[in-house]
Design a protein around this motif. Sequence first.
Motif, PDB file in Angstrom:
ATOM      1  N   GLY A  82      10.413   0.694  -1.567  1.00 29.92           N
ATOM      2  CA  GLY A  82      11.759   1.115  -2.115  1.00 29.92           C
ATOM      3  C   GLY A  82      12.476   0.124  -2.600  1.00 29.92           C
ATOM      4  N   GLU A  83      13.810   0.367  -2.571  1.00 32.25           N
ATOM      5  CA  GLU A  83      14.799  -0.554  -3.413  1.00 32.25           C
ATOM      6  C   GLU A  83      14.712  -1.853  -3.018  1.00 32.25           C
ATOM      7  N   TYR A  84      14.569  -2.177  -1.773  1.00 33.86           N
ATOM      8  CA  TYR A  84      14.432  -3.652  -1.231  1.00 33.86           C
ATOM      9  C   TYR A  84      13.067  -4.532  -1.834  1.00 33.86           C
TER      10      TYR A  84
ATOM     11  N   LYS B 155      -2.202   0.493 -10.531  1.00 31.07           N
ATOM     12  CA  LYS B 155      -1.049   1.320 -11.208  1.00 31.07           C
ATOM     13  C   LYS B 155       0.437   1.151 -10.524  1.00 31.07           C
ATOM     14  N   SER B 156       0.303   1.140  -9.183  1.00 28.42           N
ATOM     15  CA  SER B 156       1.921   1.270  -8.852  1.00 28.42           C
ATOM     16  C   SER B 156       2.494  -0.236  -8.904  1.00 28.42           C
TER      17      SER B 156
ATOM     18  N   LEU C 200      11.705  -3.496  -4.761  1.00 28.45           N
ATOM     19  CA  LEU C 200      11.645  -3.812  -5.947  1.00 28.45           C
ATOM     20  C   LEU C 200      12.734  -5.185  -6.249  1.00 28.45           C
TER      21      LEU C 200
ATOM     22  N   SER D 274      12.903  -3.692   6.305  1.00 28.72           N
ATOM     23  CA  SER D 274      11.658  -3.197   6.306  1.00 28.72           C
ATOM     24  C   SER D 274      10.969  -3.267   5.000  1.00 28.72           C
TER      25      SER D 274
ATOM     26  N   GLU E 121       5.749  -3.165  -4.226  1.00 29.49           N
ATOM     27  CA  GLU E 121       5.704  -2.049  -5.061  1.00 29.49           C
ATOM     28  C   GLU E 121       5.987  -0.854  -4.290  1.00 29.49           C
ATOM     29  N   LYS E 122       5.873  -0.622  -2.962  1.00 29.90           N
ATOM     30  CA  LYS E 122       6.001   0.606  -2.350  1.00 29.90           C
ATOM     31  C   LYS E 122       7.108   0.366  -1.055  1.00 29.90           C
TER      32      LYS E 122
ATOM     33  N   VAL F 261       0.226  -1.765   4.978  1.00 33.38           N
ATOM     34  CA  VAL F 261      -1.078  -0.881   5.331  1.00 33.38           C
ATOM     35  C   VAL F 261      -2.223  -2.119   5.391  1.00 33.38           C
TER      36      VAL F 261
ATOM     37  N   ASN G 131      -5.768  -0.078  -6.372  1.00 27.97           N
ATOM     38  CA  ASN G 131      -4.959   0.777  -7.100  1.00 27.97           C
ATOM     39  C   ASN G 131      -3.894  -0.349  -7.798  1.00 27.97           C
TER      40      ASN G 131
ATOM     41  N   THR H 252       3.551  -0.045 -12.453  1.00 31.45           N
ATOM     42  CA  THR H 252       4.608   0.978 -12.600  1.00 31.45           C
ATOM     43  C   THR H 252       5.961   0.321 -12.172  1.00 31.45           C
ATOM     44  N   ALA H 253       5.956  -0.377 -11.193  1.00 34.02           N
ATOM     45  CA  ALA H 253       7.238  -0.875 -10.529  1.00 34.02           C
ATOM     46  C   ALA H 253       7.715  -1.976 -11.646  1.00 34.02           C
TER      47      ALA H 253
ATOM     48  N   TRP I 139       6.337   1.162   7.967  1.00 31.73           N
ATOM     49  CA  TRP I 139       7.360   0.286   7.692  1.00 31.73           C
ATOM     50  C   TRP I 139       7.686  -0.489   8.955  1.00 31.73           C
TER      51      TRP I 139
ATOM     52  N   TYR J  42       6.789  -2.009   3.439  1.00 32.83           N
ATOM     53  CA  TYR J  42       5.736  -1.174   3.599  1.00 32.83           C
ATOM     54  C   TYR J  42       4.123  -1.800   3.815  1.00 32.83           C
TER      55      TYR J  42
END
Lengths: 207, 259
Positions: free
Chosen positions: A188-190, A14-15, A192, A141, A185-186, A145, A12, A18-19, A121, A143
């Motif tokens: 959170g704020e850090y 897309k994420s 980004l 932290s 991109e997943k 996978v 994907n 979008t970010a 995380w 994310y």
Amino acid sequence: MKVGVVDYDAGNLKSVQTALAYLGADQFVSADPEELLSADRLVFPGVGDASSAMRVLRSRGLDAVIREFVSRGDPVLGICLGSQIVLERSEEGNVDCLGIVPGASVRFPKERGLKVPHMGWNQVSYQAGHSLFRGIPQGTSFYFVHSYYTQPLRADLVLCESEYGEKFCCGLIAGNLAATQFHPEKSGEYGLKLLSNFLYWDPERNL
Amino acid sequence: MLEKRLVVCLDVRDGKTTKGIKFQGNVDIGDPVEMARFYYEQGVDELVFYDITASSEQRGIFIDVVERVAAHIFVPFCVGGGIGSVEDMRAVLLAGAEKVSVNSQAVLNPGIIDAGAGSFGAQCIVLGMDAARDPAMKSGYRVVINGGRTPTEKDALAWALEAERRGAGEIVLNSIDADGTQDGYEIPLTRMISEAVGIPVVASGGAGKPEHLAEVLSEGKADAALVASMVHYGSYSIADIKQQLDAAGLPVRLRYRPE
């Protein structure tokens, strides 16, 4: 400043898109080598299987695009599978990868009683002072996978590390090429913040 | 160290969140996107959206919700409800969800797990399982479907192992007995499943206070804990819960945004 996101059918995009859009970047997703070469920066995301990813990259001539970016000095960011296939080889399907960074991707050993994939995380420590982590405290932290992780040949190629059973490399740095195993991109704020740092990254001057 | 995840669940019907969510301030409590953003800003680790829309005509509205959520939150989220085919999975994943969960449909047609994992990777495919105590079953728990209304012949432990073998990357394990009680998660069930499988287990059903989460994440061996009412009704914030988990010695993500 235009950011090209490489589309090679690996999960994907897309994420990531979008970010980048959220951060105000002028970005586009493309599978077309010429269009991608017109960008000033390249993001190279992806989840899935290393051998099918390599097959698609080669069939579309996108492996050459990534090499061209690396050699002409424009910033490149690999994410997740994108960080694994810049190495020479992957244990996943025993496939030859791009070979831009010396080393290989290997699987987390199951016998240690760890759940695989490593999902969730986890705290990241990074090369002190690296501009991609500007404004991000050590131990923040991100994310993850993944079932495979990167093992570069030399310590200077390790941008950052995390720990799952034992310490592992979760990010690579080689000149103007940076790559993270985690998903900024997943994250959170850090996360980004890291992407935003990439948008302004000057690899030559570490700015 | 891998942290324990706090997951918030939102039920969506006809494009609106359904639980009687009570908030002060400017949050439109019926709008799933605003709700998601609200929890995102509080540092939630992950979100789950369940589409409980009655009719298939409303499906498009839900996909639109998923797209708008994806544009506004930058943590992973899972989508479930009404997923009966690989095409349904593709639609929500392309709309921006990281994961898709299958529950009753997987019991009726287990091959959907294999097909989903084959098409999108195991990390995308979540098995949602509702289990009810039943001494007649080998593990002591029976799989139930249709929101707990319909018993099946499946044993909960055997089904968890089968789903993992078929390619599920995670299990959201909901106890029908504990669900709605706010008296705590079903610890023996969660621990049994989590110790048996090699994939993450998200505990669901029964959360009423932070101690319940601490219990299921330690004694219950869960990798993540799902909450709904206890945050929707405003009894606890995400920060309240995480601070208590941290105080209980559990690794959680406390620092989630630049000062």
